[in-house]
Design a protein around this motif. Structure first.
Motif, PDB file in Angstrom:
ATOM      1  N   PHE A  34       9.379  -6.093   3.633  1.00  0.00           N
ATOM      2  CA  PHE A  34      10.363  -5.196   3.037  1.00  0.00           C
ATOM      3  C   PHE A  34      10.166  -3.747   3.497  1.00  0.00           C
ATOM      4  O   PHE A  34      11.108  -3.065   3.858  1.00  0.00           O
ATOM      5  CB  PHE A  34      10.275  -5.260   1.508  1.00  0.00           C
ATOM      6  N   ALA A  35       8.919  -3.291   3.489  1.00  0.00           N
ATOM      7  CA  ALA A  35       8.621  -1.872   3.742  1.00  0.00           C
ATOM      8  C   ALA A  35       8.388  -1.542   5.207  1.00  0.00           C
ATOM      9  O   ALA A  35       8.378  -0.375   5.580  1.00  0.00           O
ATOM     10  CB  ALA A  35       7.395  -1.457   2.931  1.00  0.00           C
ATOM     11  N   GLY A  36       8.180  -2.541   6.027  1.00  0.00           N
ATOM     12  CA  GLY A  36       7.845  -2.277   7.415  1.00  0.00           C
ATOM     13  C   GLY A  36       6.342  -2.252   7.595  1.00  0.00           C
ATOM     14  O   GLY A  36       5.578  -2.265   6.641  1.00  0.00           O
ATOM     15  N   ASP A  37       5.921  -2.195   8.835  1.00  0.00           N
ATOM     16  CA  ASP A  37       4.489  -2.240   9.136  1.00  0.00           C
ATOM     17  C   ASP A  37       3.892  -0.845   9.005  1.00  0.00           C
ATOM     18  O   ASP A  37       3.792  -0.105   9.978  1.00  0.00           O
ATOM     19  CB  ASP A  37       4.259  -2.806  10.543  1.00  0.00           C
ATOM     20  N   LEU A  38       3.532  -0.497   7.778  1.00  0.00           N
ATOM     21  CA  LEU A  38       2.919   0.811   7.563  1.00  0.00           C
ATOM     22  C   LEU A  38       1.597   0.636   6.836  1.00  0.00           C
ATOM     23  O   LEU A  38       1.314  -0.405   6.261  1.00  0.00           O
ATOM     24  CB  LEU A  38       3.847   1.748   6.786  1.00  0.00           C
ATOM     25  N   ASN A  39       0.792   1.660   6.882  1.00  0.00           N
ATOM     26  CA  ASN A  39      -0.491   1.659   6.200  1.00  0.00           C
ATOM     27  C   ASN A  39      -0.256   2.135   4.769  1.00  0.00           C
ATOM     28  O   ASN A  39       0.019   3.305   4.544  1.00  0.00           O
ATOM     29  CB  ASN A  39      -1.475   2.575   6.937  1.00  0.00           C
ATOM     30  N   PHE A  40      -0.372   1.226   3.797  1.00  0.00           N
ATOM     31  CA  PHE A  40      -0.110   1.569   2.400  1.00  0.00           C
ATOM     32  C   PHE A  40      -1.147   2.525   1.831  1.00  0.00           C
ATOM     33  O   PHE A  40      -0.947   3.093   0.779  1.00  0.00           O
ATOM     34  CB  PHE A  40      -0.019   0.299   1.544  1.00  0.00           C
ATOM     35  N   ARG A  41      -2.255   2.711   2.522  1.00  0.00           N
ATOM     36  CA  ARG A  41      -3.278   3.658   2.065  1.00  0.00           C
ATOM     37  C   ARG A  41      -3.074   5.053   2.657  1.00  0.00           C
ATOM     38  O   ARG A  41      -3.801   5.972   2.332  1.00  0.00           O
ATOM     39  CB  ARG A  41      -4.665   3.131   2.409  1.00  0.00           C
ATOM     40  N   SER A  42      -2.087   5.200   3.522  1.00  0.00           N
ATOM     41  CA  SER A  42      -1.794   6.497   4.119  1.00  0.00           C
ATOM     42  C   SER A  42      -0.796   7.246   3.240  1.00  0.00           C
ATOM     43  O   SER A  42       0.370   6.845   3.135  1.00  0.00           O
ATOM     44  CB  SER A  42      -1.206   6.315   5.518  1.00  0.00           C
ATOM     45  N   PRO A  43      -1.221   8.349   2.605  1.00  0.00           N
ATOM     46  CA  PRO A  43      -0.283   9.107   1.757  1.00  0.00           C
ATOM     47  C   PRO A  43       0.946   9.594   2.526  1.00  0.00           C
ATOM     48  O   PRO A  43       2.053   9.593   1.992  1.00  0.00           O
ATOM     49  CB  PRO A  43      -1.124  10.296   1.267  1.00  0.00           C
ATOM     50  N   LYS A  44       0.749   9.972   3.783  1.00  0.00           N
ATOM     51  CA  LYS A  44       1.872  10.471   4.588  1.00  0.00           C
ATOM     52  C   LYS A  44       2.902   9.353   4.839  1.00  0.00           C
ATOM     53  O   LYS A  44       4.113   9.560   4.671  1.00  0.00           O
ATOM     54  CB  LYS A  44       1.334  11.006   5.916  1.00  0.00           C
ATOM     55  N   GLN A  45       2.433   8.173   5.221  1.00  0.00           N
ATOM     56  CA  GLN A  45       3.337   7.059   5.478  1.00  0.00           C
ATOM     57  C   GLN A  45       3.995   6.566   4.190  1.00  0.00           C
ATOM     58  O   GLN A  45       5.181   6.234   4.170  1.00  0.00           O
ATOM     59  CB  GLN A  45       2.588   5.918   6.171  1.00  0.00           C
ATOM     60  N   MET A  46       3.222   6.530   3.095  1.00  0.00           N
ATOM     61  CA  MET A  46       3.795   6.103   1.811  1.00  0.00           C
ATOM     62  C   MET A  46       4.852   7.094   1.337  1.00  0.00           C
ATOM     63  O   MET A  46       5.894   6.691   0.810  1.00  0.00           O
ATOM     64  CB  MET A  46       2.700   5.967   0.755  1.00  0.00           C
TER      65      MET A  46
END
Length: 188
Positions: A34-46
């Protein structure tokens, strides 16, 4: 639980551990899909996902200004995520997927990883503590004594469990210490 110890039923623990690991893996895959391949621990990406892509409104202070981190970053911590108001279908879907993943992750990290480690390393037996005069409500609490268990990175870490926060369903993971004995629960 302090002097005699408690015993986990290894078969039940392993079965529940595997069930939750599979469900967590599935929930994580759905969230990433759903969200795409992002790092959920990265505040910038979140922040980019939450505020730019999904369009959540930032939380504001009493003056109506956005609440931010000390470095003026947009908030993405768990408390903020739990507070955001979902209004669109995509926002609601994200909240649902995140809650599913978080619930399963909590079962693993707060209970099942400890139980599984105790079964592997200590044949299911461990000891607990009664904690008096430490809760804000002045109630008796109890916790598993911290023991060294190997984490997912292969390092030994001290882990424990809080019995008062354990899901009621997990009482079935325990058994009497000796054959022919009964296990009971009392609450005053």
């Amino acid at each position: 639980i302090e002097q005699e110890g408690m015993v986990l039923d290894s078969e039940r623990v392993y079965a529940e551990y595997e069930r939750v690991v599979r469900a967590r893996r599935n929930a994580e895959a759905q969230l990433k899909s759903f969200a795409g391949d992002l790092n959920f621990r990265s505040p910038k990406q979140m922040a980019a996902l939450l505020y730019d892509k999904l369009g959540f409104e930032e939380l504001t202070n009493a003056r109506g200004e956005p609440k931010r981190t000390p470095a003026n970053g947009r908030l993405t911590d768990s408390l903020t995520l739990d507070t955001l108001k979902a209004t669109t279908a995509d926002q609601k879907k994200f909240v649902e997927l995140r809650q599913d993943f978080s619930s399963l992750d909590a079962l693993l990290t707060k209970n099942l990883a400890f139980f599984e480690g105790v079964c592997q390393k200590y044949k299911g037996k461990f000891y607990g503590n009664f904690n008096q005069c430490v809760t804000q409500t002045h109630r008796l609490s109890s916790s598993g004594k911290k023991i060294l268990l190997r984490d997912s990175d292969g390092k030994d870490k001290a882990k424990g469990v809080q019995f008062q926060n354990m899901p009621r369903d997990y009482k079935k993971l325990f058994k009497a210490r000796k054959a022919g004995y009964e296990m009971v629960e009392i609450d005053g």
